[in-house]
Write a protein that holds these residues in place. Sequence first.
Motif, short mmCIF file in Angstrom:
data_model
loop_
_atom_site.label_atom_id
_atom_site.label_comp_id
_atom_site.label_asym_id
_atom_site.label_seq_id
_atom_site.Cartn_x
_atom_site.Cartn_y
_atom_site.Cartn_z
N GLY A 86 0.78 -1.22 0.00
CA GLY A 86 0.00 0.00 0.00
C GLY A 86 0.81 1.27 0.00
N MET A 87 2.13 1.17 -0.17
CA MET A 87 3.00 2.34 -0.23
C MET A 87 3.84 2.28 -1.49
SD MET A 87 2.29 3.87 2.65
CE MET A 87 1.50 3.41 4.22
N ILE A 88 4.06 3.43 -2.12
CA ILE A 88 4.95 3.54 -3.27
C ILE A 88 6.31 3.98 -2.75
CG2 ILE A 88 5.42 4.80 -5.40
CD1 ILE A 88 2.33 4.99 -5.73
N ARG A 89 7.34 3.21 -3.08
CA ARG A 89 8.68 3.46 -2.55
C ARG A 89 9.71 3.39 -3.68
NH1 ARG A 89 8.36 2.81 3.03
NH2 ARG A 89 6.64 1.53 3.81
N GLY A 223 1.23 5.09 13.97
CA GLY A 223 1.16 4.93 12.53
C GLY A 223 0.37 3.70 12.16
N SER A 224 0.97 2.79 11.40
CA SER A 224 0.31 1.55 10.99
C SER A 224 1.35 0.44 10.97
CB SER A 224 -0.31 1.71 9.61
OG SER A 224 0.69 1.91 8.63
N PRO A 225 0.91 -0.84 10.97
CA PRO A 225 1.89 -1.93 10.96
C PRO A 225 2.83 -1.87 9.76
CG PRO A 225 -0.29 -2.76 11.54
CD PRO A 225 -0.48 -1.33 11.11
N GLY A 226 2.30 -1.47 8.59
CA GLY A 226 3.14 -1.41 7.40
C GLY A 226 4.07 -0.22 7.38
N GLU A 227 3.70 0.85 8.06
CA GLU A 227 4.53 2.05 8.08
C GLU A 227 4.32 2.78 9.39
OE1 GLU A 227 7.31 4.82 7.35
OE2 GLU A 227 6.96 2.98 6.22
N PRO A 228 5.12 2.46 10.41
CA PRO A 228 4.99 3.15 11.70
C PRO A 228 5.42 4.60 11.57
CG PRO A 228 6.94 1.74 11.67
CD PRO A 228 6.20 1.46 10.40
#
Length: 366
Positions: A86-89, A223-228
């Motif tokens: 769910g993140m663009i990196r 934050g969230s588990p995928g991106e604290p």
Amino acid sequence: MAVPRDTETISRDEARRIAVRAQLLDEPRPTDLLDSVRHLTLLQADMTAAIAPAPDHMLWSRIDGYEPDDLITALEVERVLVELEGMIRPAGDLRLYLDRMRASPQGAKARDWLEDNAEFRGDVLALLADEAPLTAKEVPDTSVIDWPSSGWNANRNATMMLEILERRGEVAVSSRRGATRVWDLAERVHPAGIEALPEAEALAERNRRRLRSLGVMRVGAYGSPGEPLDVGDAGEDVRIEGIRGRWRVDPSARASLAEHPFAGRTVLLSPFDRLVQDRKRAEAIFGFEFALGIYTPAPKRRWGYFPLPILHGDRLVGKLDATADRAAGRFVVNAIHEDEPFDGALAAAVDAEIDALAEWLELERG
């Protein structure tokens, strides 16, 4: 944990300016997409298009002359960016996640479900090898046990399997059809030859990069588990004048502010913008209250369905309630909520930014 007595105190003005500059929202505007995403570390891949998808809006608000095709090229043609959980990196940053991915899934629920559906996993990987790219709806559900959920993920076994395999580094989002993810084997999407950084080192580096992109952050933010949002021991401890609690600041951001005076601008932000993602931080250092309306019944919405935070210099001064009516070709301003009364210069700056956003969306302002 108490703040050490000898901890340096910075002003709210400095904290705000550090945060704004860290998010590339001051002057001068950046011009390079990949360099910008490297600095920001991520773009949230929320494709809600009430105004514009979050990644496009975030890049438009930062990069002079940005167009959505620029992001598609970076993701789907050049492959210098990747979508992950769910993140663009930046694709090169995969080295910071590969070691963690190899140990996934770490939760017992997902691990047990994957083990029970070993044949389903094999079916998915074989299908992608032969017929990818595919959407989740194009992947047959051959599970023997349903994903144990009665809520959002009920009856979405193919989606859940793909997401678990994504976290394991076996499959990847190859492209998007509108808001829909299109999947392929990770080896055909991710660049070859990226070496994993051991997780302990990778975690420290992720924390450093997160703090660099945020400038100043609350200790212990979730934050969230995928991106604290917490940055661990990256940076330095500081107090912020008039605000309780522990904060970490990026020393290079303080040095930059001392060397190069802050020059702000007026920006209409995405509701998913990282500057306002941490609501507690936004309220503490900007005095800014904010909430999306998309999950709230209409009578209870304070600032509309999809309000856009208004940044002016180093202050968050209000919210724009607007609608992108693409069928009618119009950008409709429903209301401008002023957190503080706008003087003539501020009103004119906001009006010009509304015109710029409507033009970028190729809509007539209504």
